[in-house]
Each structure stands twice: as structure tokens, then as C-alpha cells.
Design an enzyme around this catalytic site. Structure first.
Site, PDB file in Angstrom:
ATOM      1  N   SER A 183      21.203 -45.607  12.312  1.00  0.00           N
ATOM      2  CA  SER A 183      21.728 -46.658  13.179  1.00  0.00           C
ATOM      3  C   SER A 183      22.892 -47.441  12.592  1.00  0.00           C
ATOM      4  O   SER A 183      23.645 -48.052  13.329  1.00  0.00           O
ATOM      5  CB  SER A 183      20.602 -47.622  13.546  1.00  0.00           C
ATOM      6  OG  SER A 183      20.155 -48.301  12.397  1.00  0.00           O
ATOM      7  N   HIS A 211      17.731 -42.964  18.514  1.00  0.00           N
ATOM      8  CA  HIS A 211      19.144 -43.317  18.740  1.00  0.00           C
ATOM      9  C   HIS A 211      19.969 -42.129  19.222  1.00  0.00           C
ATOM     10  O   HIS A 211      21.142 -42.297  19.549  1.00  0.00           O
ATOM     11  CB  HIS A 211      19.783 -43.844  17.444  1.00  0.00           C
ATOM     12  CG  HIS A 211      19.738 -45.328  17.316  1.00  0.00           C
ATOM     13  ND1 HIS A 211      20.428 -46.176  18.165  1.00  0.00           N
ATOM     14  CD2 HIS A 211      19.084 -46.128  16.455  1.00  0.00           C
ATOM     15  CE1 HIS A 211      20.202 -47.427  17.804  1.00  0.00           C
ATOM     16  NE2 HIS A 211      19.380 -47.430  16.778  1.00  0.00           N
ATOM     17  N   LYS A 242      15.769 -47.375  24.582  1.00  0.00           N
ATOM     18  CA  LYS A 242      17.219 -47.351  24.309  1.00  0.00           C
ATOM     19  C   LYS A 242      17.937 -46.667  25.487  1.00  0.00           C
ATOM     20  O   LYS A 242      18.008 -47.257  26.557  1.00  0.00           O
ATOM     21  CB  LYS A 242      17.482 -46.686  22.955  1.00  0.00           C
ATOM     22  CG  LYS A 242      17.000 -47.570  21.796  1.00  0.00           C
ATOM     23  CD  LYS A 242      17.408 -47.065  20.430  1.00  0.00           C
ATOM     24  CE  LYS A 242      17.081 -48.090  19.363  1.00  0.00           C
ATOM     25  NZ  LYS A 242      15.907 -47.756  18.538  1.00  0.00           N
TER      26      LYS A 242
HETATM   27  C1  LIG Z   1      14.716 -48.240  17.884  1.00  0.00           C
HETATM   28  C2  LIG Z   1      14.062 -47.248  17.010  1.00  0.00           C
HETATM   29  C3  LIG Z   1      12.670 -47.180  16.922  1.00  0.00           C
HETATM   30  C4  LIG Z   1      11.768 -48.169  17.612  1.00  0.00           C
HETATM   31  O1  LIG Z   1      11.752 -47.968  18.974  1.00  0.00           O
HETATM   32  P1  LIG Z   1      10.831 -48.923  19.893  1.00  0.00           P
HETATM   33  O2  LIG Z   1      10.461 -48.072  21.052  1.00  0.00           O
HETATM   34  O3  LIG Z   1      11.677 -50.089  20.246  1.00  0.00           O
HETATM   35  O4  LIG Z   1       9.654 -49.322  19.072  1.00  0.00           O
HETATM   36  C5  LIG Z   1      12.111 -46.196  16.135  1.00  0.00           C
HETATM   37  N1  LIG Z   1      12.888 -45.322  15.456  1.00  0.00           N
HETATM   38  C6  LIG Z   1      14.225 -45.375  15.504  1.00  0.00           C
HETATM   39  C7  LIG Z   1      15.040 -44.369  14.741  1.00  0.00           C
HETATM   40  C8  LIG Z   1      14.862 -46.335  16.275  1.00  0.00           C
HETATM   41  O5  LIG Z   1      16.182 -46.390  16.306  1.00  0.00           O
END
Ligand SMILES: *Cc1c(COP(=O)(O)O)cnc(C)c1O
Length: 396
Positions: A183, A211, A242
Site C-alpha cells: 500500500s 489493494h 476497497k
Molecule cells: C485494507 C487491507 C486489509 C483489511 O481490509 P478490511 O476488509 O478493511 O479489514 C487487509 N489486507 C490488506 C493488504 C489491505 O490492504
């Protein structure tokens, strides 16, 4: 006792503040999207959301959510295996497996739970987890809950991964674990090379596509699509929070025996509530949309290429990537903070990141592109970056 504890907490909180690490919430009074209103009344262009496909406020998904309220109610008041599974949950799990070309899927309340509940049921003390050093916090926590031996390799460093795999040869089972897209730099995991090493050293692979799903690959199937390895990865985890609508929810998808075992033993699945039908039905509609047309994926890819080209041509130092994360490198922490603050007064909402979120001397502004952005939004963003960049002496 609380008096003493209160003093202790206040001192810690002050330390966080004086280190410049205190996180404040910025309050938004509009729906999520490219143009948002913040509580000061200011309208800004949003370049820091994970709303990659622009679906967070999609009329189609809102309709699907409303329909589910009428047909399936509001809450489940149960975990999945007692009385918390509706037809909708099974349909969504199937759609996710079809989208990723996998055998079965298990839903969770969040990807945090998917990652928290994936290792401990599958691996034991005689096994090895070989994890990228920049993997998401939820993977790190999930690995901590598992008795398997831990090996760590430097971010995307295949020499180091090979060395760790050699060290892990005595273990019974080996699982390599990586984020699909990291990220902070927006770099994509080198899954082709990871696959080669997994074959050579007899290991399984888990990719967290949170992501990358919806974003990477021509049709947004993630890094497995980018590296032509659909169906070859044992475990994929991901989020509905996301690109895929942005509400809430996570999943693990992959080999059917793995998913079956998670349904028996994964603690966040067994001991936490079922996702509400509103979210599940919108998820079904969402996978129908992104499976039947590529409009949003194409627009995101076009927007990303357009923005990155413009930013490099005006002289910014940006990290090359196949994701929708554009790291604008400024290196200095104070500069990154000042830069982001000035951009906000120009109506551009982005976040500056510095140590300890990124390594010392690697401060940057992270811009996240979206299919919700129109060309005029991208142009305004580049114009604001150029103006502030000149003011602060970052570009000529
Ligand atoms: C955002 C993210 C998560 C967490 O996702 P949620 O559904 O908000 O708990 C887990 N792993 C990665 C790589 C992320 O970018």
C-alpha cells in the site's frame, strides 16, 4: 487505580502528539466519492480513498442494498453456522470464486478477520510461514496467532525469499504469504517469480488481493491475472471494503479443502456475526457488474496512466507501478506534511506519509486513483501539485 492509569495514558498520548504521529479524523459530511464535502464546508477532490472502481456511492449498489432490506431484512443476529446463512451469502461466495477462478469462498466481516483466521486452523508447529516484510498488519497478527515457524523476507526480494525457503526445507508444509499490492509504494508482488520459487522449493502461496483486486490485471482479477496464474494460488484473501463497493466485508477464496477446513475451525468465522444482507446483496450486484463489463476497470487504468504521465512530465519523482497507487516522493517528512496541507487549501485531499509508516527519509504523498475521477479532476490535481511543487521548490 484509574487515576494512575489515566495519567499514564495522557502521558503516552502526549508523546504521540509531540512525535507528530497523532491521528485525527477528518469529518466528511457527504457520501464517499471523487468530490466530497468536509465538515468545514469545504468541497474537495478526494485522492486518498480506496474507492478504486468508484462504486462506494453507486446507484446500482444502493438499489441492491435497498432491495435486500425489503426481501431479506436488516440483521442476521447469528454466526454463519448457527442461523446466519441466507441464500444470498451462498450466492456471493460462489460469485467471488467465479470471479477469481477459484474453487470455493468463505466470507468474513472484514479482510482483517480473513487474515486473522486463515493461518491457525491450517498450519501447526511443524510448518513454515514465509512472509513478506511489508505484509499488511492483519497478516502479521494472523501469523502471530499460529504456531507455525515464522520466516520473513525483505519486501519483494526474491533472493531473500529463496534463502528463507532453503532454511525452511525441514518443515512439513511451507506457505509463502504476500500482499498483491503493497500500500505504501504501490508496488506489485512479483508473483511469477514467487510461483517459480514455490515450485522449486515445494511451497504453497497465499496472496492478499485487498489493494489489487478490482485494480490490477486487465479485468481487475488482481495479481493472479497480471501474472497469468489464475487457479494456481492455493489461498487468496481480499476485502469488499476497497474497490468492491467499499462498505465492509472480507473473504478467503481458493482450494476447496482449505475453505472447508476454515468453515470448521476459523475463529472469526465461527465466533463473529454474519455480514448483513444489505452488504451481501450489493456485493452480488457488484460482482455481476465487474464480471459482465470492463468499463470501470478500463477507466481506472486510463485514469492511472494519464495521471502518472502528467505527474512525471511536470517533473515529479513517482514510483512506477501497475497499481492505482501513485507515490509522489518528497523524502522529507516536514515537506510531505506541508505539501499535503497546501494541497488541501487548493481543494485536493491527499495524505502525506512519513516515518514510521514508511522508512526514514522516504516521506511521500500517496495519491490513489479511481474510476470515479473525471479527466477534469485529474487535471485539477496535477495543476495543484504543480503550483505547490513550485512554491515549495520541489519542481522547477
Ligand atoms: C485494507 C487491507 C486489509 C483489511 O481490509 P478490511 O476488509 O478493511 O479489514 C487487509 N489486507 C490488506 C493488504 C489491505 O490492504
Amino acid at each position: 487505580m484509574y487515576n494512575r492509569f489515566q495519567e499514564f495514558l495522557s502521558a503516552e498520548l502526549n508523546d504521540i502528539k509531540s512525535a507528530g504521529l497523532y491521528k485525527d479524523e477528518r469529518i466528511i459530511t457527504s457520501p464517499q466519492g471523487a468530490e466530497i464535502t468536509i465538515s468545514t464546508g469545504q468541497k474537495v477532490l478526494n485522492f486518498c480513498m480506496n474507492n478504486y472502481l468508484g462504486l462506494s456511492n453507486s446507484p446500482d449498489l444502493i438499489d441492491a442494498a435497498k432491495e435486500a432490506l425489503d426481501s431479506h431484512g436488516y440483521g442476521m443476529s447469528s454466526v454463519r453456522f448457527i442461523c446466519g446463512t441466507q441464500d444470498l451469502h451462498k450466492t456471493l461466495e460462489k460469485k467471488i470464486a467465479d470471479f477469481f477462478g477459484t474453487e470455493d469462498t468463505i466470507l468474513y466481516a472484514a479482510a482483517f478477520d480473513a487474515n486473522g483466521g486463515v493461518f491457525e486452523p491450517l498450519l501447526g508447529a511443524e510448518d513454515a510461514i514465509i512472509s513478506d516484510s511489508l505484509n499488511h498488519a492483519s497478516i502479521i497478527d494472523g501469523v502471530r496467532l499460529c504456531k507455525a515457524q515464522r520466516y520473513r523476507y525483505e519486501n519483494a526480494n526474491m533472493e531473500d525469499l529463496e534463502k528463507q525457503l532453503q532454511d525452511a526445507q525441514a518443515n512439513r508444509f511451507r506457505l509463502i504469504v504476500t500482499d498483491g499490492v503493497f500500500s505504501m509504494d504501490g508496488n506489485v508482488a512479483p508473483l511469477d517469480k514467487i510461483l517459480e520459487l514455490a515450485k522449486k522449493y515445494d511451497a504453497m502461496i497465499m496472496v492478499d488481493e485487498s489493494h489489487s483486486a478490482g485494480v490490477v490485471g486487465k479485468t481487475g482479477r488482481g495479481v493472479t491475472e497480471l501474472f497469468n496464474s489464475v487457479g494456481q494460488i492455493e489461498i487468496i484473501t481480499g476485502t469488499l471494503g476497497k474497490a468492491f463497493g467499499g462498505a465492509i466485508g472480507g473473504f478467503t477464496t481458493g482450494k476447496k479443502e482449505i475453505i472447508s477446513m476454515l468453515r470448521q475451525r476459523s475463529r472469526p468465522y465461527l465466533f463473529s456475526n454474519s455480514i448483513p444482507p444489505v452488504v451481501v446483496n450489493a456485493g452480488i450486484r457488484m460482482f455481476d457488474m465487474v464480471s459482465s463489463t470492463n468499463t470501470l476497470q478500463d477507466k481506472l487504468h486510463d485514469n492511472t496512466a494519464y495521471f502518472m504521465n502528467k505527474m512525471s512530465s511536470v517533473g515529479f519523482d513517482i514510483k512506477p507501478t501497475k497499481s492505482a497507487i501513485c507515490a509522489v516522493m518528497l523524502y522529507d517528512a516536514k515537506l510531505a506534511q506541508d505539501f499535503a496541507a497546501k494541497l488541501l487549501t487548493e481543494g485536493i485531499y491527499v495524505i502525506g506519509f512519513s516515518f514510521p509508516v514508511v522508512p526514514k527519509g522516504q516521506a511521500r504523498i500517496r495519491v490513489q486513483l479511481s474510476a470515479a475521477h473525471e479527466t477534469e479532476h485529474l487535471d485539477k490535481c496535477v495543476t495543484a501539485f504543480t503550483k505547490v511543487g513550485k512554491e515549495l521548490g520541489v519542481i522547477k
